[in-house]
Write a protein that holds these residues in place. Structure first.
Motif, PDB file in Angstrom:
ATOM      1  N   GLU A 106       0.657  -1.249   0.054  1.00 51.00           N
ATOM      2  CA  GLU A 106      -0.097   0.042   0.048  1.00 51.00           C
ATOM      3  C   GLU A 106       0.985   1.395   0.098  1.00 51.00           C
ATOM      4  O   GLU A 106       0.359   2.225   0.036  1.00 51.00           O
ATOM      5  CB  GLU A 106      -0.959  -0.130   1.046  1.00 51.00           C
ATOM      6  CG  GLU A 106      -2.064  -1.065   0.986  1.00 51.00           C
ATOM      7  CD  GLU A 106      -2.877  -1.162   2.269  1.00 51.00           C
ATOM      8  OE1 GLU A 106      -2.417  -0.486   3.380  1.00 51.00           O
ATOM      9  OE2 GLU A 106      -3.765  -1.778   2.272  1.00 51.00           O
ATOM     10  N   GLY A 107       2.389   1.116   0.067  1.00 50.93           N
ATOM     11  CA  GLY A 107       2.881   2.376   0.359  1.00 50.93           C
ATOM     12  C   GLY A 107       3.228   2.990  -1.133  1.00 50.93           C
ATOM     13  O   GLY A 107       2.864   2.266  -2.140  1.00 50.93           O
ATOM     14  N   GLN A 108       3.849   3.985  -1.319  1.00 49.65           N
ATOM     15  CA  GLN A 108       4.291   4.795  -2.450  1.00 49.65           C
ATOM     16  C   GLN A 108       5.469   4.021  -2.928  1.00 49.65           C
ATOM     17  O   GLN A 108       6.399   3.814  -2.234  1.00 49.65           O
ATOM     18  CB  GLN A 108       4.339   5.971  -2.229  1.00 49.65           C
ATOM     19  CG  GLN A 108       3.147   6.865  -1.846  1.00 49.65           C
ATOM     20  CD  GLN A 108       1.893   6.614  -2.793  1.00 49.65           C
ATOM     21  OE1 GLN A 108       1.956   6.878  -4.028  1.00 49.65           O
ATOM     22  NE2 GLN A 108       0.624   6.427  -2.447  1.00 49.65           N
ATOM     23  N   GLY A 109       5.546   4.074  -4.327  1.00 42.82           N
ATOM     24  CA  GLY A 109       6.952   3.646  -4.979  1.00 42.82           C
ATOM     25  C   GLY A 109       6.977   2.248  -5.276  1.00 42.82           C
ATOM     26  O   GLY A 109       5.866   1.569  -5.362  1.00 42.82           O
ATOM     27  N   ASP A 110       7.886   1.835  -6.208  1.00 41.61           N
ATOM     28  CA  ASP A 110       7.944   0.636  -6.578  1.00 41.61           C
ATOM     29  C   ASP A 110       8.195  -0.570  -5.777  1.00 41.61           C
ATOM     30  O   ASP A 110       8.400  -0.178  -4.360  1.00 41.61           O
ATOM     31  CB  ASP A 110       8.947   0.318  -7.915  1.00 41.61           C
ATOM     32  CG  ASP A 110       8.750   1.349  -9.000  1.00 41.61           C
ATOM     33  OD1 ASP A 110       7.568   1.511  -9.235  1.00 41.61           O
ATOM     34  OD2 ASP A 110       9.793   1.786  -9.640  1.00 41.61           O
ATOM     35  N   VAL A 111       7.776  -1.721  -6.028  1.00 39.58           N
ATOM     36  CA  VAL A 111       8.049  -2.886  -5.136  1.00 39.58           C
ATOM     37  C   VAL A 111       9.160  -3.745  -5.608  1.00 39.58           C
ATOM     38  O   VAL A 111       9.050  -4.176  -6.962  1.00 39.58           O
ATOM     39  CB  VAL A 111       6.816  -3.781  -4.920  1.00 39.58           C
ATOM     40  CG1 VAL A 111       6.951  -5.060  -3.781  1.00 39.58           C
ATOM     41  CG2 VAL A 111       5.562  -2.889  -4.197  1.00 39.58           C
ATOM     42  N   GLY A 134      13.701   5.075  -3.010  1.00 33.78           N
ATOM     43  CA  GLY A 134      12.200   5.296  -2.719  1.00 33.78           C
ATOM     44  C   GLY A 134      11.288   4.363  -3.115  1.00 33.78           C
ATOM     45  O   GLY A 134      10.124   4.531  -3.337  1.00 33.78           O
ATOM     46  N   ALA A 135      11.751   3.066  -2.885  1.00 33.03           N
ATOM     47  CA  ALA A 135      10.809   1.801  -3.125  1.00 33.03           C
ATOM     48  C   ALA A 135       9.809   1.719  -1.957  1.00 33.03           C
ATOM     49  O   ALA A 135      10.225   2.268  -0.823  1.00 33.03           O
ATOM     50  CB  ALA A 135      11.622   0.604  -3.470  1.00 33.03           C
ATOM     51  N   ALA A 136       8.834   1.166  -2.120  1.00 37.67           N
ATOM     52  CA  ALA A 136       7.670   1.070  -1.199  1.00 37.67           C
ATOM     53  C   ALA A 136       8.162  -0.206  -0.113  1.00 37.67           C
ATOM     54  O   ALA A 136       7.907  -0.016   1.111  1.00 37.67           O
ATOM     55  CB  ALA A 136       6.303   0.820  -1.896  1.00 37.67           C
TER      56      ALA A 136
END
Length: 259
Positions: A106-111, A134-136
């Motif tokens: 649910e976070g922002q950024g890529d996984v 900045g990955a999630a």
């Protein structure tokens, strides 16, 4: 003020190292302790081996949290840690509640999905890269680890395992969760027809799946990838280290926007 280690504390540390105390774990080394404090973990005690003292930065953090430094004789530390790496500073910390896969996505950024990557050094380096770009979250599939707070992994990540969700999962659960969040799976492969540069054209978040350098991405996840890219390399170079390739892919997709 540096206090002395008591027998009761030594017994507690030994039990935590052996995994016999639920809700407690050991954090090695100064940088990792700093990261734990900066990211809100609860530290119950910090110990210095021999005449080791904390840096000014860590000392300020310990003072702010009212955590005393307790000294341990070198021979006692050797007995406590045995053949394991013996830290110069270590902390007794409260185990944070683990993130669920749903929460992580649910976070922002890529996984980043690591499929069969098992070397703690590689996993830790990828976690550092993911946090920096900045990955999630980082999802570990078939990692061979019992939990994301493995001492080797904490050390290899330079404490940044505390900076973003790191979740252990199965391939089936990972695919189902990504589908529910509508996050497309993207993989790298040496024989892929699309150049990695084209990943920059993908809008929105992606789940970048990376396999081990020996086996690559599993058939199950590779078949579900909506896009497959290759990193162009000079002849004679078989592959890149998985942590290097992950960093290149994350940066190319969108981390350049952080600049």
């Amino acid at each position: 003020m540096i206090e002395s280690l008591l027998d009761a504390q030594a017994r507690e540390i030994s039990a935590v190292i052996d995994g016999e105390v639920p809700g407690r774990f050991i954090i090695d080394d100064e940088e990792n302790i700093e990261q734990a404090l900066l990211h809100g973990l609860t530290i119950h005690a910090v110990f210095g081996v021999g005449d080791r003292s904390p840096s000014e930065t860590l000392g300020t953090l310990l003072e702010r949290e009212q955590i005393a430094l307790t000294g341990i004789a070198v021979h006692v530390a050797k007995k406590l840690f045995g053949s394991d790496k013996r830290p110069r500073l270590f902390a007794l910390a409260e185990t944070p509640p683990p993130s669920t896969l749903k929460q992580a996505l649910e976070g922002q950024g890529d996984v980043v999905v690591l499929d069969g990557v098992r070397l703690p050094g590689n996993i830790g380096a990828i976690i550092r890269t993911a946090a920096g770009l900045g990955a999630a979250a980082v999802v570990l599939v078939d990692s061979g680890l019992d939990d994301a707070l493995d001492r080797r992994l904490v050390r290899a990540s330079r404490g940044l395992v505390f900076a973003l969700p790191v979740v252990l999962s199965t391939r089936e659960d990972t695919l189902a969760a990504l589908e529910a969040q509508e996050i497309p799976l993207v993989s790298l492969a040496a024989d892929a027809s699309e150049a990695l540069a084209q990943i920059a054209q993908l809008e929105g978040r992606i789940a970048l799946v990376m396999g081990s350098e020996r086996k690559g991405v599993s058939t199950q996840l590779h078949e579900h990838a909506k896009h497959r890219y290759a990193i162009a390399m000079r002849e004679g170079v078989e592959s890149l280290n998985v942590s290097v390739a992950t960093g290149i892919a994350l940066y190319t997709h969108g981390a350049r926007d952080l600049a």
